[in-house]
Design a protein around this motif. Sequence first.
Motif, short mmCIF file in Angstrom:
data_model
loop_
_atom_site.label_atom_id
_atom_site.label_comp_id
_atom_site.label_asym_id
_atom_site.label_seq_id
_atom_site.Cartn_x
_atom_site.Cartn_y
_atom_site.Cartn_z
N ASP A 182 44.28 29.92 37.72
CA ASP A 182 44.96 28.51 37.91
C ASP A 182 43.39 27.63 37.66
OD1 ASP A 182 46.54 29.74 39.05
OD2 ASP A 182 45.58 29.95 41.57
N MET A 183 41.75 27.12 38.05
CA MET A 183 40.50 26.67 37.70
C MET A 183 40.87 26.49 36.36
SD MET A 183 39.77 24.22 38.78
CE MET A 183 38.54 24.16 40.22
N ALA A 184 41.41 27.33 35.37
CA ALA A 184 41.46 27.70 34.22
C ALA A 184 42.34 26.78 33.27
CB ALA A 184 41.27 28.78 32.98
N GLU A 185 43.28 27.17 33.80
CA GLU A 185 44.56 26.33 33.80
C GLU A 185 44.68 25.07 33.78
OE1 GLU A 185 47.52 26.95 31.91
OE2 GLU A 185 47.65 28.89 32.38
N ASP A 186 43.42 24.46 35.16
CA ASP A 186 43.62 23.34 35.12
C ASP A 186 42.48 22.05 34.05
OD1 ASP A 186 43.98 20.64 36.99
OD2 ASP A 186 42.52 20.66 37.42
N MET A 187 41.76 23.44 34.05
CA MET A 187 40.65 22.95 32.61
C MET A 187 41.14 22.38 31.78
SD MET A 187 37.08 24.57 34.31
CE MET A 187 35.79 24.27 33.27
N ASP A 188 42.99 23.17 31.02
CA ASP A 188 43.18 23.49 29.62
C ASP A 188 42.39 24.14 29.21
OD1 ASP A 188 45.81 23.61 28.32
OD2 ASP A 188 44.50 21.34 27.21
N VAL A 189 41.71 25.80 29.22
CA VAL A 189 41.26 26.61 28.59
C VAL A 189 41.23 28.20 28.96
CG1 VAL A 189 38.61 24.62 29.23
CG2 VAL A 189 38.95 26.41 30.84
N ALA A 190 42.60 28.64 29.73
CA ALA A 190 42.89 29.38 30.21
C ALA A 190 42.76 30.90 28.84
CB ALA A 190 44.23 29.16 31.20
N GLY A 191 43.72 29.80 28.53
CA GLY A 191 43.48 30.57 27.55
C GLY A 191 41.91 31.11 26.14
N GLN A 192 41.35 30.24 26.29
CA GLN A 192 40.14 30.38 25.82
C GLN A 192 39.58 32.24 26.76
OE1 GLN A 192 39.20 25.54 25.66
NE2 GLN A 192 37.69 27.21 24.50
N LEU A 193 39.29 31.10 28.46
CA LEU A 193 39.14 32.67 29.16
C LEU A 193 39.48 33.23 28.81
CD1 LEU A 193 37.62 33.29 31.17
CD2 LEU A 193 39.18 32.56 32.76
N ARG A 194 40.78 34.10 28.47
CA ARG A 194 41.74 35.06 28.11
C ARG A 194 41.65 35.60 26.80
NH1 ARG A 194 44.60 38.60 26.01
NH2 ARG A 194 45.42 40.02 26.98
N ASN A 195 40.51 34.86 25.90
CA ASN A 195 40.06 35.25 24.35
C ASN A 195 38.62 36.50 25.38
OD1 ASN A 195 42.60 35.13 23.32
ND2 ASN A 195 41.90 32.79 22.75
N VAL A 196 38.06 35.52 25.92
CA VAL A 196 37.12 36.19 25.78
C VAL A 196 36.64 37.11 26.45
CG1 VAL A 196 35.25 35.19 27.62
CG2 VAL A 196 35.70 34.10 25.87
N LEU A 197 37.86 37.40 28.07
CA LEU A 197 37.99 38.58 28.36
C LEU A 197 38.83 39.33 27.35
CD1 LEU A 197 39.20 37.35 31.85
CD2 LEU A 197 37.16 37.81 31.15
N ALA A 198 39.38 39.56 26.61
CA ALA A 198 39.90 40.66 25.57
C ALA A 198 38.98 41.35 24.83
CB ALA A 198 42.04 39.66 24.96
N GLU A 199 38.01 40.45 24.76
CA GLU A 199 36.98 40.93 23.29
C GLU A 199 35.80 41.27 24.49
OE1 GLU A 199 36.50 40.77 20.11
OE2 GLU A 199 38.48 39.53 20.30
N SER A 200 35.21 41.46 25.95
CA SER A 200 34.37 41.73 26.97
C SER A 200 35.06 42.90 27.34
CB SER A 200 34.39 41.33 27.92
OG SER A 200 33.94 39.68 27.18
N CYS A 201 33.58 43.65 27.80
CA CYS A 201 34.26 44.78 28.29
C CYS A 201 34.83 44.86 30.10
CB CYS A 201 33.13 46.00 28.59
SG CYS A 201 33.33 46.83 26.84
N ILE A 202 35.43 45.23 30.47
CA ILE A 202 35.84 44.68 32.34
C ILE A 202 35.84 45.99 33.09
CG2 ILE A 202 38.46 43.53 33.17
CD1 ILE A 202 39.45 42.83 30.98
N ALA A 203 35.25 45.32 33.93
CA ALA A 203 34.41 46.57 34.72
C ALA A 203 36.03 45.58 36.23
CB ALA A 203 33.63 46.54 35.63
N ALA A 204 36.63 46.56 37.27
CA ALA A 204 37.40 46.36 38.52
C ALA A 204 36.75 46.70 39.45
CB ALA A 204 38.55 45.88 38.04
N ARG A 205 37.46 45.88 40.66
CA ARG A 205 37.14 47.42 42.25
C ARG A 205 37.96 46.66 42.80
NH1 ARG A 205 33.12 44.54 46.90
NH2 ARG A 205 35.12 43.40 47.07
#
Length: 276
Positions: A76-99
Amino acid sequence: MAQHLAGVRVALTGPRKSKEMSLLVEKMGGIPLVRPAQGTVFLDDRNIRDGLVSWISDPPDWAVFTTGMGLDALFDMAEDMDVAGQLRNVLAESCIAARGYKTVNALKKLKLTPLVRDDDGSTDGLIREFSSHDLAGKKVMLQLHGETAPKLVRWLEEQGAVVRQVLPYRHVPPEEAELEQLLNEVIQHKLDAVAFTSGPQVRFLTEYATSQGKLEQMLTAFKEGVVPASVGKVTANAMREEGIEALVVPDEEKMGALIVELGRYFAANPVGVRED
């Protein structure tokens, strides 16, 4: 609805949905007592903004998410900062862990799949599943929810990871008088059960009990008559870390399910006559 909580006094420690939970307790014949052990939860805008800037400008090797709500707040904050696409791209290139399954579902909406996820909804479960991965020298961005996670951070650092944290929400304690009332009612066995719905509620209560020199009395009461109940495995794990073993934990991590499970417990273990 079956009166499985007939005459049972249930303390509700969460500020969220206390009215709905109270009505459900009453419908089952119980006596709901709203005893907040947690104050307002604030969205920490500055922490999120700083965290997002760090996340995007210096992408981590691993992104670790611990709550679905926290992940939603980040985007939500990333959308407000207009960087949501960049954040998702970074996550797509990262290894993700979730609880937690809610976190996994939030990632699924973003078309992201965790490489590592817990086996039981707890921090310990996440650590177990992480243990086969080499984290030495890896940059890890850890999303928390209102409070630090010293055990998880310590374990990651012991594996050689470089950890950065972002806390989208900030928990605050309730008024001291509310903690005092809840603590005294537990110790004096004026309650039959205490329903916890988050880790901070447990920690705020145990910290207050410690400050009053009454921690052992409280822990004894939870072992000898006052039933500790948890909304789910994550909160139950937080309780265990404070020396409280949850006797009631529903399979479905929902507040309504918690009250229903409490009803089943007291149907099988009726309360005795209380001398007030």
